[in-house]
Design an enzyme around this catalytic site. Structure first.
Site, short mmCIF file in Angstrom:
data_model
loop_
_atom_site.label_atom_id
_atom_site.label_comp_id
_atom_site.label_asym_id
_atom_site.label_seq_id
_atom_site.Cartn_x
_atom_site.Cartn_y
_atom_site.Cartn_z
N GLU A 135 30.82 -32.35 -21.14
CA GLU A 135 32.08 -32.45 -21.60
C GLU A 135 33.18 -33.42 -20.94
O GLU A 135 34.00 -34.43 -21.32
CB GLU A 135 32.64 -31.16 -22.19
N ASP A 152 32.33 -35.38 -18.49
CA ASP A 152 31.70 -36.81 -18.31
C ASP A 152 32.16 -37.75 -19.60
O ASP A 152 32.58 -38.60 -19.42
CB ASP A 152 30.42 -36.91 -18.16
N SER A 157 33.65 -40.32 -4.43
CA SER A 157 32.48 -39.87 -5.68
C SER A 157 31.82 -41.19 -5.79
O SER A 157 31.92 -42.11 -5.46
CB SER A 157 33.29 -39.33 -6.70
N GLU A 167 17.46 -39.37 -2.95
CA GLU A 167 17.49 -38.09 -2.63
C GLU A 167 18.16 -37.33 -3.80
O GLU A 167 18.83 -37.58 -4.72
CB GLU A 167 18.29 -37.67 -1.36
N LYS A 174 20.70 -34.85 -6.21
CA LYS A 174 22.02 -34.56 -6.03
C LYS A 174 22.28 -32.95 -6.14
O LYS A 174 22.08 -32.55 -7.49
CB LYS A 174 22.54 -35.37 -7.52
N ASP A 183 23.93 -29.40 -6.65
CA ASP A 183 25.11 -29.16 -7.16
C ASP A 183 25.88 -27.92 -6.60
O ASP A 183 25.45 -26.73 -6.80
CB ASP A 183 24.67 -28.67 -8.61
N ARG A 194 36.28 -31.87 0.31
CA ARG A 194 36.63 -33.16 -0.31
C ARG A 194 38.18 -33.45 -0.67
O ARG A 194 38.87 -34.34 -0.40
CB ARG A 194 35.68 -33.81 -1.17
N TYR A 218 24.19 -35.57 3.48
CA TYR A 218 23.68 -36.84 2.65
C TYR A 218 24.48 -38.06 3.36
O TYR A 218 24.17 -38.99 2.76
CB TYR A 218 24.19 -36.76 1.25
N LYS A 255 22.02 -38.94 -13.64
CA LYS A 255 21.83 -37.52 -13.76
C LYS A 255 21.19 -37.28 -14.95
O LYS A 255 20.39 -37.90 -15.77
CB LYS A 255 23.34 -37.31 -14.25
N CYS A 309 17.74 0.00 -37.55
CA CYS A 309 16.80 -1.12 -36.96
C CYS A 309 16.76 -2.12 -38.00
O CYS A 309 16.34 -1.98 -39.20
CB CYS A 309 15.31 -0.66 -36.73
N CYS A 341 12.56 -1.80 -38.97
CA CYS A 341 11.96 -0.89 -39.69
C CYS A 341 13.03 0.30 -40.32
O CYS A 341 12.47 1.08 -41.10
CB CYS A 341 10.99 0.12 -38.64
N CYS A 361 15.92 1.44 -31.00
CA CYS A 361 15.41 1.88 -32.30
C CYS A 361 14.43 3.03 -32.13
O CYS A 361 13.59 2.90 -30.89
CB CYS A 361 14.34 0.82 -33.02
N CYS A 405 7.55 1.12 -35.70
CA CYS A 405 8.41 0.00 -35.82
C CYS A 405 7.30 -1.08 -35.73
O CYS A 405 6.89 -1.34 -34.57
CB CYS A 405 9.49 0.10 -35.12
#
Length: 785
Positions: A37, A39, A84, A123, A125, A127, A146, A235, A321, A415, A418, A445, A451
């Site tokens: 979202e 992005d 970034s 390599e 990425k 998270d 950062r 990295y 990604k 249930c 049944c 149940c 059942c």
């Protein structure tokens, strides 16, 4: 004019939204939307600013790296900005990136670039949280987040607690000043263990490993950070002149003790980079850490210098990604499923949404306690997470998008399969001569195997590979057997005839005969497999193995009191009562009797293993009765004084009060306990069972010869041709080894079959012994004698 006004308004809305999400993500460590979202918002803003460059301002999110430093930490100015990376979401974007690189190098004034080959360093990425770590004269002096790329937060004390971050560099040749950059992350297993501890303490669990890592690094008390399973992966570095390429630089850092990715590879072409992306993607769920993509960097540093930077990112690197693992969607409804133990579980029905490359329309909600913890309601906008093959789950409600028309989630009283009554489980907490009932997390149940849902799930578990291992009995076949009323319990599987099977859909002569043969072959399981196959609540494979080893026979396990089971390793109070309750149930007793009459007999029944011979104590036996005021030390003094259970119950007030260093209150409590009706009879029954099982303190403990692989940890990786993974694991465990899922410094040996991947690489890096399949078979044959 109206169009320009509309664009300007939308740009302001996007900037406000992005800044709000940045604050939640970077400062509060509490993201309100998934990465996908974010992005979309960022890319929309960048596209609008490209169309209307006159609307770009210096404070736009596209002009700077996101995030602000926390006020609670000292601020640190980065000498070289921490930028970034640009993102790619399709192969075409990666190819465009490579084309831009080649064109830029050809246009460079130095003819060297027009002919030089472009290599890429690849390599995963990770998270996690980006950090900078500085060394002076080889000693760690500072670590910082950062932040906004220019200013970060001083987290030196916390980073010093991370075990794989060297406090002093190894080897020689490092510069006087060295700054390394990388990702602090939390491995998947460490995250699972942490959340288990958090839940046990009654606290709110972390949503994902990234949040857990970020929250751990931002603890004001470094002692808390030290308890978190964090790791660091380098990295890059801002220090120049270490080597001529990025990959060589990282290898130099590795020589000085800095951790780098074991997946690091140099590729000769962008096509090879795309193949690398596909390979990592195929192995993504098996990696011991979360990743959200891979990073491609131009390898030659002189080419990096020529390519330079944009305002926000380098021109010589890109992050490709993977499909988003989190998305926002609407919770349309909550339905309830019934499992093999009768547990009635809420399942979220979602507005279909792509998550992790898969269309998701359902997600687990675990239980009603989880529904309450999330505060989720029907009609909510929710964040759905899917990691690899893991069942999608709702991790968060987007409260800012909640409408006034939402409805609460309510457990059904009957249930849904049944119609039997649904009841909440009760937990029995016993302490100091009393027991307290509390509500459990599970609703069940009460229809049991009448059942159909419970019966089908119980049968599927019974025949599964790690249980009775009956090949050919899949879900559709089980459903036919139940629907046609040919099978009403696991025992009925062994009564099936050729005439019944041949009438099932999809069966012919050969397949019917093969199924009946597979059922017949399953009649001689190990005791542990049979116990696991019975589907006792909370009894997994490991607990089943403990029961089999410690008690040695099905008869003893069926008769064992909860107090006897509590002596066994890794069996707690609730599990002990679940086991005893299962075997005391009339229906379960009937099914077990039928199985035995049908010649389903464990092949390895016998005496308990020697280490369980006489391993109980009288003091522990006394302590087990939870007499008020009688803890371990007092129980020990009572045992030393009376020497036997009979003598304890024969004691009067005078005898009890004369015992050295036992308080008056404790003596009175013991007297009251002795005088309570039925206590002596119960104690004698328990003691007699310990005698019958050979566990009594008077039973002579046998000398135990350790299994040849005791205290060793082995790892299996790749495909074995001669054995299945389960068979190899069983043989190793019988030799005393622990079989783990990941390689670490504590691993004793790795068995590498065909197509072994990152585990083999990790083993080679750590100089751990590696055996191929032939060497492994020769080794275990030798150890098995």
């Amino acid at each position: 004019m109206n169009s320009n006004h509309s664009t300007a308004k939308r740009i302001l809305q996007l900037r406000e939204a992005i800044e709000k999400h940045d604050y939640s993500y970077y400062v509060l460590d509490a993201p309100t939307v998934p990465d996908s979202e974010y992005d979309r918002l960022f890319n929309e803003l960048r596209e609008l600013e490209t169309q209307q460059p006159e609307l770009i301002t210096a404070d736009s999110p596209t002009r700077r790296v996101s995030g602000q430093p926390l006020d609670t930490f000292q601020q640190v100015q980065h000498q070289v900005p921490m930028l970034s990376l640009g993102n790619a979401f399709a192969a075409e974007q990666v190819l465009d990136f490579a084309q831009r690189v080649e064109q830029s190098l050809k246009q460079a004034s130095d003819d060297l670039f027009s002919v030089a080959k472009v290599e890429y360093c690849c390599e995963p990425k990770l998270d996690g949280l980006a950090v900078s770590i500085s060394y002076e004269q080889g000693v760690l002096t500072r670590a910082a987040t950062r932040g906004d790329g220019q200013t970060g937060e001083d987290i030196t004390a916390n980073v010093r607690t991370i075990r794989n971050v060297p406090l002093k560099l190894q080897g020689k040749g490092w510069p006087e000043l060295l700054e390394v950059r990388g990702e602090v992350y939390m491995p998947k297993q460490g995250f699972a263990d942490l959340n288990e501890r958090v839940l046990a303490a009654g606290s709110k669990p972390f949503a994902n490993p990234r949040n857990a890592a970020a929250g751990s690094l931002r603890q004001l008390d470094a002692k808390i950070t030290a308890t978190r399973p964090l790791e660091f992966c380098c990295y890059g570095t801002s220090t120049e002149g270490l080597a001529e390429s990025h990959s060589e630089t990282l290898q130099r850092l590795r020589e000085w003790g800095i951790s780098i990715s074991p997946e690091l590879k140099v590729m000769d072409s962008i096509e090879d980079c795309l193949a690398y992306y596909a390979d990592i993607g195929a192995r993504r769920t098996q990696l011991p850490y979360d990743i959200d993509g891979v990073v491609f960097k131009v390898n030659a540093l002189i080419q990096q210098q020529s390519l330079g930077f944009r305002a926000r990112e380098p021109r010589w690197a890109i992050a490709y990604k993977y499909a988003a693992q989190e998305e926002i969607t609407e919770l349309l409804d909550v339905e309830f499923q019934v499992g093999r133990t009768g547990a009635v579980t809420p399942v979220a029905r979602l507005k279909p949404v792509h998550v992790g490359g898969v269309m998701v329309s359902n997600a687990t909600l675990h239980n009603m306690d989880e529904v309450a913890r999330l505060g989720v309601m029907i009609g909510d906008q929710v964040i759905v997470r899917r990691a690899g093959d893991v069942i999608p789950q709702i991790t968060q409600v987007v409260l800012e998008r909640r409408s006034e028309h939402v409805q609460p989630v309510q457990i059904p009283t009957q249930c849904p399969v049944c119609g039997a009554k649904v009841e909440r489980t009760q937990l029995v907490r016993r302490s100091k001569s009393k027991q307290v009932l509390s509500d459990g997390a599970v609703w069940r149940c009460m229809g049991r195997l009448s059942c159909q849902a419970q019966l089908q799930q119980a049968l599927l578990h019974f025949v599964s590979r790690r249980a009775m291992d009956i090949d050919g009995l899949g879900e559709k076949i089980i459903e036919q057997l139940v629907t046609r009323k040919l099978v009403a319990s696991p025992a009925d599987l062994y009564r099936l005839t050729y005439e019944q099977v041949i009438e099932l859909d999809g069966f012919a002569d050969v397949s019917a005969s093969n199924l009946l043969a597979a059922i017949a072959q399953s009649k001689e399981p190990t005791l542990a497999r049979l116990i696991f196959a019975l589907g006792i609540p909370d009894v997994g494979e490991e607990t089943a193995k403990v029961l089999a080893r410690a008690l040695g026979s099905l008869q003893r396990i069926r008769k064992a009191y909860p107090q006897t089971l509590l002596w066994l390793p890794e069996i707690g109070l609730e599990v002990a009562h679940e086991i005893a309750s299962f075997f005391s149930d009339e229906h379960n007793q009937s099914v077990l009797t039928e199985l035995l009459e049908l010649n389903v007999q464990p092949i390895d029944e016998g005496e308990p293993e020697p280490q369980f011979q006489g391993f109980t104590t009288l003091a522990g036996f006394i302590e087990q009765f939870n007499i008020a005021g009688v803890a371990r030390t007092t129980a020990q003094r009572l045992a030393e004084h009376f020497k036997s259970v009979d003598a304890v119950f024969a004691a009067d007030w005078l005898a009890l009060s004369s015992i050295d260093r036992i308080s008056k209150n404790a003596a009175q409590a013991v007297e009251r306990f002795i005088q309570q009706g039925g206590q002596r009879e119960q104690a004698l029954q328990l003691e007699q069972q310990l005698l019958d099982f050979g566990m009594h303190w008077s039973c002579q403990s046998k000398t135990v010869q350790a299994a040849p692989l005791t205290n060793q940890t082995w790892v299996l990786t790749g495909t074995l041709e001669t054995l299945t993974r389960t068979q190899a694991k069983t043989r190793l465990e019988l030799l005393g080894a622990k079989v783990a899922g990941s390689v670490s410094a504590k691993t004793s040996c790795v068995v590498a079959g065909a197509n072994a991947g990152s585990k083999l690489v990790r083993a080679q890096e750590l100089n751990i012994t590696v055996l191929d399949e032939a060497e492994f078979l020769e080794k275990i044959a030798e150890l098995e004698g």
